[in-house]
Design a protein around this motif. Structure first.
Motif, mmCIF file in Angstrom:
data_model
loop_
_atom_site.group_PDB
_atom_site.id
_atom_site.type_symbol
_atom_site.label_atom_id
_atom_site.label_comp_id
_atom_site.label_asym_id
_atom_site.label_seq_id
_atom_site.Cartn_x
_atom_site.Cartn_y
_atom_site.Cartn_z
ATOM 1 N N GLU A 1 -0.011 -3.842 -7.528
ATOM 2 C CA GLU A 1 -1.048 -3.591 -6.899
ATOM 3 C C GLU A 1 -1.504 -2.192 -6.638
ATOM 4 O O GLU A 1 -0.593 -1.454 -6.287
ATOM 5 C CB GLU A 1 -1.193 -4.375 -5.762
ATOM 6 N N GLY A 2 -2.653 -1.913 -6.834
ATOM 7 C CA GLY A 2 -3.167 -0.617 -6.749
ATOM 8 C C GLY A 2 -4.047 -0.185 -5.449
ATOM 9 O O GLY A 2 -4.152 -1.122 -4.657
ATOM 10 N N ILE A 3 -4.151 1.093 -5.245
ATOM 11 C CA ILE A 3 -4.769 1.359 -3.849
ATOM 12 C C ILE A 3 -5.941 1.012 -3.566
ATOM 13 O O ILE A 3 -6.397 0.341 -2.405
ATOM 14 C CB ILE A 3 -4.704 2.892 -3.688
ATOM 15 N N ASN A 4 -7.129 0.924 -4.467
ATOM 16 C CA ASN A 4 -8.355 0.380 -4.400
ATOM 17 C C ASN A 4 -8.322 -1.237 -4.085
ATOM 18 O O ASN A 4 -9.179 -1.714 -3.383
ATOM 19 C CB ASN A 4 -9.265 0.719 -5.458
ATOM 20 N N MET B 1 0.684 -1.158 0.021
ATOM 21 C CA MET B 1 0.150 0.089 0.006
ATOM 22 C C MET B 1 0.786 1.233 -0.061
ATOM 23 O O MET B 1 0.481 2.205 -0.447
ATOM 24 C CB MET B 1 -0.939 0.024 1.109
ATOM 25 N N LYS B 2 1.857 1.278 0.657
ATOM 26 C CA LYS B 2 2.940 2.277 0.764
ATOM 27 C C LYS B 2 3.528 2.563 -0.806
ATOM 28 O O LYS B 2 3.417 3.856 -1.071
ATOM 29 C CB LYS B 2 3.979 2.161 1.656
ATOM 30 N N GLY C 1 -12.391 -0.412 8.002
ATOM 31 C CA GLY C 1 -11.331 0.566 8.006
ATOM 32 C C GLY C 1 -10.854 1.414 6.551
ATOM 33 O O GLY C 1 -11.038 0.644 5.645
ATOM 34 N N GLU C 2 -10.245 2.412 6.754
ATOM 35 C CA GLU C 2 -9.671 2.964 5.906
ATOM 36 C C GLU C 2 -8.004 2.586 5.962
ATOM 37 O O GLU C 2 -7.523 3.057 6.972
ATOM 38 C CB GLU C 2 -9.787 4.508 5.713
ATOM 39 N N TYR C 3 -7.745 2.020 4.982
ATOM 40 C CA TYR C 3 -6.225 1.532 4.963
ATOM 41 C C TYR C 3 -5.370 2.086 4.000
ATOM 42 O O TYR C 3 -4.118 1.712 4.105
ATOM 43 C CB TYR C 3 -6.089 -0.092 4.658
ATOM 44 N N ALA C 4 -5.592 3.071 3.348
ATOM 45 C CA ALA C 4 -4.998 4.070 2.574
ATOM 46 C C ALA C 4 -4.240 5.008 3.390
ATOM 47 O O ALA C 4 -4.969 5.747 4.139
ATOM 48 C CB ALA C 4 -5.581 4.334 1.419
ATOM 49 N N PRO C 5 -2.950 5.397 3.229
ATOM 50 C CA PRO C 5 -2.594 6.552 4.017
ATOM 51 C C PRO C 5 -2.890 7.906 3.435
ATOM 52 O O PRO C 5 -3.858 7.781 2.333
ATOM 53 C CB PRO C 5 -0.904 6.685 3.956
ATOM 54 N N THR D 1 8.133 7.934 4.830
ATOM 55 C CA THR D 1 8.041 6.606 5.530
ATOM 56 C C THR D 1 7.256 6.414 6.407
ATOM 57 O O THR D 1 6.430 5.281 6.847
ATOM 58 C CB THR D 1 9.654 6.137 6.035
ATOM 59 N N GLU D 2 6.996 7.228 7.427
ATOM 60 C CA GLU D 2 6.142 7.120 8.627
ATOM 61 C C GLU D 2 4.402 7.418 8.312
ATOM 62 O O GLU D 2 3.685 6.616 8.545
ATOM 63 C CB GLU D 2 6.420 8.252 9.681
ATOM 64 N N MET D 3 4.211 8.423 7.369
ATOM 65 C CA MET D 3 3.099 8.770 7.060
ATOM 66 C C MET D 3 2.573 7.460 5.984
ATOM 67 O O MET D 3 1.424 7.221 6.093
ATOM 68 C CB MET D 3 2.830 9.966 6.307
ATOM 69 N N GLY D 4 3.252 6.975 5.208
ATOM 70 C CA GLY D 4 3.021 5.873 4.147
ATOM 71 C C GLY D 4 2.573 4.749 4.865
ATOM 72 O O GLY D 4 1.927 3.616 4.448
#
Length: 500
Positions: free
Chosen positions: A318-321, A265-266, A334-338, A401-404
């Motif tokens: 792989e994409g975000i969605n 996801m990052k 839950g929301e798993y995208a940063p 790094t941390e926000m991702g």
């Protein structure tokens, strides 16, 4: 803002500010150690140049080290103040490498840098040289152990969950210290640190070269002159930036592939790749919808992301969605995208700032070739910009790094919202956030002021110490150090202090 947001802002601000000092300390310790080693091996009058550079940049190292220690103290306190549930959950695992850092690495740094400061003229020269090398090695060990703790948050290994307590307990310290994320993050961080130290050395040297070129009496060509010494140090700094830049690029490529493996996801967020693609293009520019779920406009390089993520131009990324659907099924709703704009742009600002720093360093080498001394206003602008660029690249890299990793504190195990201290109110965190922000702003001002104050005067007079080093080739401390009964050698007994 609620407690969670305030706690995240506080940790983010203090961490980014503290990391201004960390790469400076790591790289400058090694550069000073190299300068002192060359001085010990060189012969007069060339040796005088290296001693003056050692003393000059050693003073800047000590200023940075002193302020960096103060800012670093707050970091670990926050685990108990604002993140007690996080500490309770992973304390048995997370605390082990942090304890190793404090008891081993920081001990080496603090003890041996003290011996180095006060050992000038008092201990055998070779022993004195060893103290700065031990200090430099200590900074590497500190970085390694701290990155081991952070890498566990990115890719948890070497643990098991105790069903009775609900806590993570360490089962394999070796797995933690050889985490695949750590093994590539460590060299990446050290090369990035080398760019910072080289940039500081190059920028200060360039400023003095321009100043000397505009005042011919300061630009005498002999080996011990300020101009000759600063031309040497400028080229050392520029080469360090370029070596660091190449190292960052190579390790960053490998790090991207590891990141795709452990945190796909990052990588998708870094490229604003909303839908899985095979092959996947690299986004030069992406503008998305306000909710961050779909792209509106994209400027892309075909197949490049597939190579960066996997090493193959034809691989699927792989994409975000799609990842959001997988994580919802695996971990629950839950929301798993940063935050997509933050991860996307900090990734690019990191690369841009680092690339510009390397370009400026290359220009510095070109402008000082064959004994040339730059005099243009552009040289002064380059000197002013050079230290800022790798510092900014380091900051953007850590923000990415941390926000991702969000919404996880420990990826796949503990969400960020579950790690905040339950008994701390928003007012308390807001007050400490305001206090730390003001304090850190003041410390940054003091840091810059001290660096400028002690960088402006130029190289110190070290005639007594030069004789100490030459006579001290034998490891006889009494024969190598000047004594009080020799008036000319009085300064050889003085420690490296800010008042020197």
């Amino acid at each position: 803002m609620d407690v969670l947001e305030l706690a995240r802002w506080q940790f983010g601000i203090t961490t980014v500010v503290h990391f201004f000092f960390v790469p400076f300390t790591i790289s400058m310790a090694f550069l000073v150690a190299i300068m002192q080693t060359i001085w010990m091996r060189a012969t007069p009058p060339r040796s005088t140049r290296w001693l003056r550079l050692t003393r000059f940049f050693g003073k800047l190292l000590l200023i940075n080290l002193a302020v960096g220690v103060v800012t670093g103290l707050v970091q670990e306190f926050q685990f108990g103040m604002n993140w007690s549930d996080f500490s309770r959950f992973v304390g048995d695992v997370f605390g082990a490498p942090l304890a190793m850092e404090a008891l081993l690495a920081f001990y080496l740094e603090s003890v041996f840098v003290g011996v180095w400061i006060f050992g000038w003229g008092r201990i055998p020269p070779k022993v004195h040289l060893a103290t700065i090398w031990v200090t430099a090695v200590g900074t590497l060990l500190s970085a390694y152990f701290i990155l081991a703790a952070n890498s566990f948050m990115q890719n948890p290994v070497g643990y098991e969950i105790d069903e009775a307590t609900g806590r993570a307990e360490m089962t394999d310290i070796w797995a933690i210290l050889t985490n695949k994320v750590l093994l590539i993050t460590f060299p990446h961080t050290i090369f990035a640190a080398l760019m910072v130290g080289g940039a500081v050395v190059g920028a200060v040297s360039m400023w003095h070269l321009v100043r000397g070129a505009r005042q011919p009496e300061l630009a005498e060509p002999d080996a011990s002159s300020d101009a000759g010494a600063f031309r040497t140090s400028l080229r050392i700094g520029a080469v360090a930036v370029l070596i660091g830049g190449v190292g960052v690029a190579v390790t960053g490529d490998t790090q991207g592939k590891v990141m795709t493996e452990v945190q796909p996801m990052k990588m998708a967020a870094a490229e604003a790749l909303y839908e899985s693609q095979q092959p996947a293009p690299f986004s030069l520019l992406t503008i998305g919808t306000l909710d961050g779920r779909e792209p509106v406009y994209q400027l892309e390089v075909p197949q490049l992301l597939s190579f960066l993520a996997t090493g193959s131009f034809d691989a699927e990324v792989e994409g975000i969605n799609d990842l959001q659907e997988q994580y919802t099924e695996q971990y629950g709703d839950g929301e798993y995208a940063p935050n997509i704009p933050v991860t996307y742009w900090t990734f690019r600002m990191m690369i841009t700032a680092g690339g510009l720093a390397a370009a400026v360093a290359l220009w510095l080498l070109w402008s000082t070739r064959r004994g040339r001394a730059p005099t243009s206003r552009w040289a002064l602008w380059a000197a002013a910009a050079l230290p800022v660029l790798p510092l900014a690249a380091n900051a953007f890299g850590w923000i990415f790094t941390e926000m991702g990793r969000q919404p996880w504190l420990v990826f796949g195990l503990l969400r960020t919202g579950a790690g905040v201290s339950p008994g701390v109110g928003a007012g308390t965190v807001a007050a400490s956030l305001a206090a730390f922000t003001v304090l850190y702003a003041g410390l940054c001002w003091l840091w810059v002021w001290l660096l400028l104050k002690h960088a402006r005067p130029g190289l110190p007079d070290v005639s007594a110490e030069a004789r100490w080093g030459e006579r001290g080739g034998s490891d006889d401390a009494s024969g190598g150090a000047g004594r009080a009964d020799d008036a000319d050698d009085a300064d050889a007994d003085r420690p490296l202090t800010f008042a020197y």
